[in-house]
Design a protein around this motif. Structure first.
Motif, PDB file in Angstrom:
ATOM      1  N   SER A  95      39.386  38.355  80.118  1.00 14.38           N
ATOM      2  CA  SER A  95      38.262  39.502  80.487  1.00 14.38           C
ATOM      3  C   SER A  95      36.985  39.195  79.658  1.00 14.38           C
ATOM      4  N   ALA A  96      35.780  39.035  80.465  1.00 12.49           N
ATOM      5  CA  ALA A  96      34.502  38.890  79.598  1.00 12.49           C
ATOM      6  C   ALA A  96      34.069  40.322  79.202  1.00 12.49           C
ATOM      7  N   ARG A  97      33.268  40.034  78.216  1.00  7.90           N
ATOM      8  CA  ARG A  97      32.932  41.338  77.273  1.00  7.90           C
ATOM      9  C   ARG A  97      31.595  41.148  76.988  1.00  7.90           C
ATOM     10  N   THR A  98      30.824  42.284  77.020  1.00  4.33           N
ATOM     11  CA  THR A  98      29.355  42.331  76.496  1.00  4.33           C
ATOM     12  C   THR A  98      29.364  43.129  75.150  1.00  4.33           C
ATOM     13  N   GLN A  99      28.900  42.743  73.950  1.00  9.52           N
ATOM     14  CA  GLN A  99      29.050  43.549  72.807  1.00  9.52           C
ATOM     15  C   GLN A  99      27.782  43.817  72.155  1.00  9.52           C
ATOM     16  N   ASP A 100      27.752  44.895  71.704  1.00 11.50           N
ATOM     17  CA  ASP A 100      26.273  45.398  71.047  1.00 11.50           C
ATOM     18  C   ASP A 100      26.856  46.643  70.136  1.00 11.50           C
ATOM     19  N   ASN A 101      25.505  47.151  69.475  1.00 12.22           N
ATOM     20  CA  ASN A 101      25.733  48.156  68.620  1.00 12.22           C
ATOM     21  C   ASN A 101      25.389  49.429  69.434  1.00 12.22           C
ATOM     22  N   GLY A 102      26.074  50.491  68.905  1.00 10.87           N
ATOM     23  CA  GLY A 102      25.766  51.782  69.300  1.00 10.87           C
ATOM     24  C   GLY A 102      25.716  52.631  68.430  1.00 10.87           C
ATOM     25  N   THR A 103      25.236  54.164  68.932  1.00  9.97           N
ATOM     26  CA  THR A 103      25.232  55.251  67.941  1.00  9.97           C
ATOM     27  C   THR A 103      26.103  56.153  68.749  1.00  9.97           C
ATOM     28  N   LEU A 104      26.936  56.611  67.776  1.00 13.18           N
ATOM     29  CA  LEU A 104      27.963  57.713  67.872  1.00 13.18           C
ATOM     30  C   LEU A 104      27.359  59.249  67.801  1.00 13.18           C
ATOM     31  N   GLY A 105      27.504  60.115  68.832  1.00 16.21           N
ATOM     32  CA  GLY A 105      26.925  61.297  68.627  1.00 16.21           C
ATOM     33  C   GLY A 105      27.522  62.392  69.551  1.00 16.21           C
ATOM     34  N   TYR A 106      26.590  63.255  70.062  1.00 16.33           N
ATOM     35  CA  TYR A 106      27.170  64.168  71.225  1.00 16.33           C
ATOM     36  C   TYR A 106      26.226  64.098  72.236  1.00 16.33           C
ATOM     37  N   ALA A 107      26.722  64.307  73.534  1.00 15.54           N
ATOM     38  CA  ALA A 107      26.189  64.440  74.662  1.00 15.54           C
ATOM     39  C   ALA A 107      24.911  65.429  74.709  1.00 15.54           C
ATOM     40  N   GLY A 108      23.986  65.247  75.566  1.00 18.68           N
ATOM     41  CA  GLY A 108      23.197  66.492  75.783  1.00 18.68           C
ATOM     42  C   GLY A 108      22.069  66.765  74.643  1.00 18.68           C
TER      43      GLY A 108
END
Length: 384
Positions: A80-93
């Motif tokens: 399985s090929a993957r794309t990796q990156d940084n993200g921000t965890l929060g709430y939708a909307g």
């Protein structure tokens, strides 16, 4: 940002060759071209010696590493090929609560407060302002008997959802303010301690497109003046979400429904799925990015941190039953082709030309196909 992959025995979408040494997902999904693989090989510094393209054409023998060699084994499995990156965890909307009343704020929630629809969001001059679910339009007029419109329909739907009327008594899809609306609204007003008029004055309710909201910012404290049209607070939904600012050039590498592994600040991982991929790029520093939104499949595992940094690994392509070899086993041939050296009996090794497919950056392996190549064979690799 980097593209990686992993080998597992889980089922995944199949990528198939297109006849030119490139890989693509079945069903029109994107794949990784051989050119990308070559680039990654060079960046990885895998010890591959590229044949001089201006050298003698009659000698097509792959160049050999100048280092000592060892052996590895050809493997078979799901890659399985993957794309990796940084993200921000929060709430939708992200919703702004616009006040429609004149007076003084007599009660306001604190940041982090969770309010369900049908409950009081804040008060002006001691009068409650109720939060109701409505995905169509904000409150812009008073609602009463015989009125029609999208705002009436969302009021009917909210009253049924809250249990103030049955569907047989009030059609939640109706945009007409009838007797069912009137009596259901009176019951809601009674529960809130308001006058049971059966009419909804402008400013008595706030419609937001979430059935439960979390206060993220408060712009007016208790005792402050309440001006019509002013934003008293900002809220979000309570649904957990990870947002990734993806380089716009990689938009085609990610699609809605892609599986995701989220690495939380505490080092633990939890699964997720891509719910949206932005189509409008935004300039960030020296690059253009789009927003990719991810829904964690186990919201409890993400805790309650807001705006927390996380890492995400998105599965962007996969192939089942693939033969794989270490990247540094590849020997470059003239014309941009490759071969692997298979260990033979009595030291009689042979070269097998191969074509490359998906690339596993983290494990340093690559999908290959070649006549006579099979799982379990020993191949020559540079020794560490």
């Amino acid at each position: 940002m980097s593209s990686t992959a992993e080998i597992s025995t889980d089922d995944a979408d199949v990528t198939e060759p297109d006849g030119n040494g490139r890989r693509r997902r079945s069903g029109g999904r994107r794949g990784l071209t051989a050119a990308i693989v070559v680039t990654l090989l060079v960046v990885a510094g895998a010890g591959i010696v590229i044949t001089d393209p201006f050298g003698p054409k009659e000698d097509d023998t792959p160049a050999r590493p100048s280092t000592r060699t060892g052996v590895a084994e050809v493997a078979r499995g799901t890659l399985s090929a993957r794309t990796q990156d940084n993200g921000t965890l929060g709430y939708a909307g992200d919703y702004k609560v616009v006040n429609k009343n004149s007076g003084t704020v007599t009660k306001a929630p604190g940041v982090g407060t969770v309010v369900r629809q049908g409950k009081v969001l804040y008060q002006v001059d001691g009068k409650p302002v109720v939060f109701l679910y409505g995905a169509y339009v904000p409150a812009y007029r008073a609602l009463e008997w015989r009125m029609k419109g999208a705002d009436v329909q969302q009021l009917n739907a909210a009253l049924v959802s809250l249990g103030y009327a049955k569907k047989s008594e009030l059609d939640p899809d109706s945009n007409y303010f009838d007797w069912g609306t009137y009596y259901a609204l009176r019951e809601l007003q009674d529960d809130l301690g308001l006058k049971t008029t059966g009419k909804l004055p402008l400013g008595q309710a706030v419609f937001l497109s979430a059935k439960e909201v979390r206060v993220t910012k408060v712009g007016a404290v208790s005792g402050a003046p309440a001006q019509p049209g002013s934003v008293l607070m900002e809220v979000s939904s309570t649904q957990r979400q990870v947002t990734v600012a993806l380089n716009a050039s990689q938009q085609s590498d990610v699609a809605v429904g892609d599986k995701v592994t989220i690495t939380l600040p505490n080092g633990k991982t939890t699964p997720g799925v891509v719910t949206s991929v932005g189509k409008v790029a935004t300039k960030t520093d020296d690059s253009m990015t789009i927003d990719v939104r991810i829904k964690p499949l186990n919201a409890k595992a993400t805790g309650e941190l807001d705006q927390a940094p996380v890492q995400v690994s998105i599965v962007t392509g996969s192939v089942k039953n693939a033969l794989t070899v270490p990247v540094n086993a590849l020997l470059a041939r003239a014309g941009g082709e490759y071969a692997v050296e298979v260990v033979g009996a009595g030291g009689k090794n042979r070269l097998i030309p191969v074509t490359t497919g998906l690339f596993d950056d983290s494990a340093g392996t690559v999908e290959v196909k070649g006549e006579g190549l099979r799982a379990g064979q020993k191949i020559v690799v540079p020794s560490s």
